[in-house]
Design a protein around this motif. Structure first.
Motif: not given
Length: 253
Positions: A218-225, A229-232
């Motif tokens: 699939g498509r990566s869409f967000i950094i969660t950790w 560094r949380w960001s789209t």
């Protein structure tokens, strides 16, 4: 006249029967809630999103080592993929080195695999890769032109928004290539261009460096950790705005 006892006769554990039934009912409800949560997690992981961690620096500075990302599995099934999308995919064969997994007890390994199945862990991250799509099916992708840029269907692309090179004057790829992406496949490159073993380095293998669409998770869409560094995750579609469709010839017809 005698009063009714507060509780019925005690059970064998010395706990009043009504209280014992209340405890069992509470524990049953907890188990049901946990099972429902596990089923929902499994369905989300299977059909909606998955979590992965980043094991290498091939996508710096977009993604850093040990970043944890979420991958959209559902939307691309309906919309397909676009140039610039950062995708996670299973090894097409021979892309990843054969590394012996760290020694762990069967119990620990099994528990981690169970958490991965329901989407609460990412034990299989080191069996996948993450790269940026540069070429879609039918695209003619070539590197490099006189300015050191990659061209897609004859149009040069300015990748300065995300590419990481050893110097400003370095070409977009130290390795030249000239390919036409076959049907149901992708041509992918890492943002950290000189530190990424991507499509360029697997052209002599059976898959010729192309990633089958069936291998794409699939498509990566967000950094969660980590939290700071949380960001789209930006696909930078503007980079490819000038790229003509693969079916359009040089005269625009």
């Amino acid at each position: 006249m005698s009063k009714e006892p507060a509780y019925r006769a005690a059970d064998g554990m010395g706990v009043p029967v009504s209280r014992s039934k209340g405890l069992l009912s509470f524990l049953r409800d907890i188990v049901v809630v946990i099972l429902i949560a596990l089923v929902v997690s499994f369905l989300v992981k299977t059909f909606l999103v998955r979590s992965f961690f980043i094991p290498s620096g091939s996508m710096e500075d977009t993604l850093a080592v040990d970043d944890r990302i979420l991958v959209d599995e559902l939307t691309p099934r309906f919309t397909g993929y676009d140039r610039g999308d950062v995708v996670v995919f299973r090894d097409p064969g021979g892309w990843l080195p054969q590394i012996s997994p760290p020694s762990r007890s069967p119990l620990a390994d099994g528990f981690d695999r169970f958490l991965t199945v329901i989407g609460l862990s990412a034990a299989d991250s080191d069996e996948h890769l993450v790269k940026r799509i540069i070429g879609l099916p039918g695209d003619h992708v070539e590197c490099c032109n006189s300015l050191g840029q990659i061209t897609v269907n004859g149009s040069p692309i300015d990748e300065s928004a995300y590419i990481k090179l050893p110097s400003d004057s370095a070409p977009a790829s130290a390795l030249e290539f000239d390919v036409v992406v076959p049907d149901n496949a992708l041509w992918v490159l890492g943002d950290n261009r000189n530190r990424s073993q991507d499509s360029r380095y697997h052209q002599e293998e059976p898959g010729a460096g192309f990633v089958p669409l069936e291998n794409v998770v699939g498509r990566s869409f967000i950094i969660t950790w980590p939290f700071e560094r949380w960001s789209t995750i930006d696909s930078h579609p503007e980079v490819f705005n000038s790229v003509r469709d693969a079916t359009t010839n040089d005269d625009g017809e």
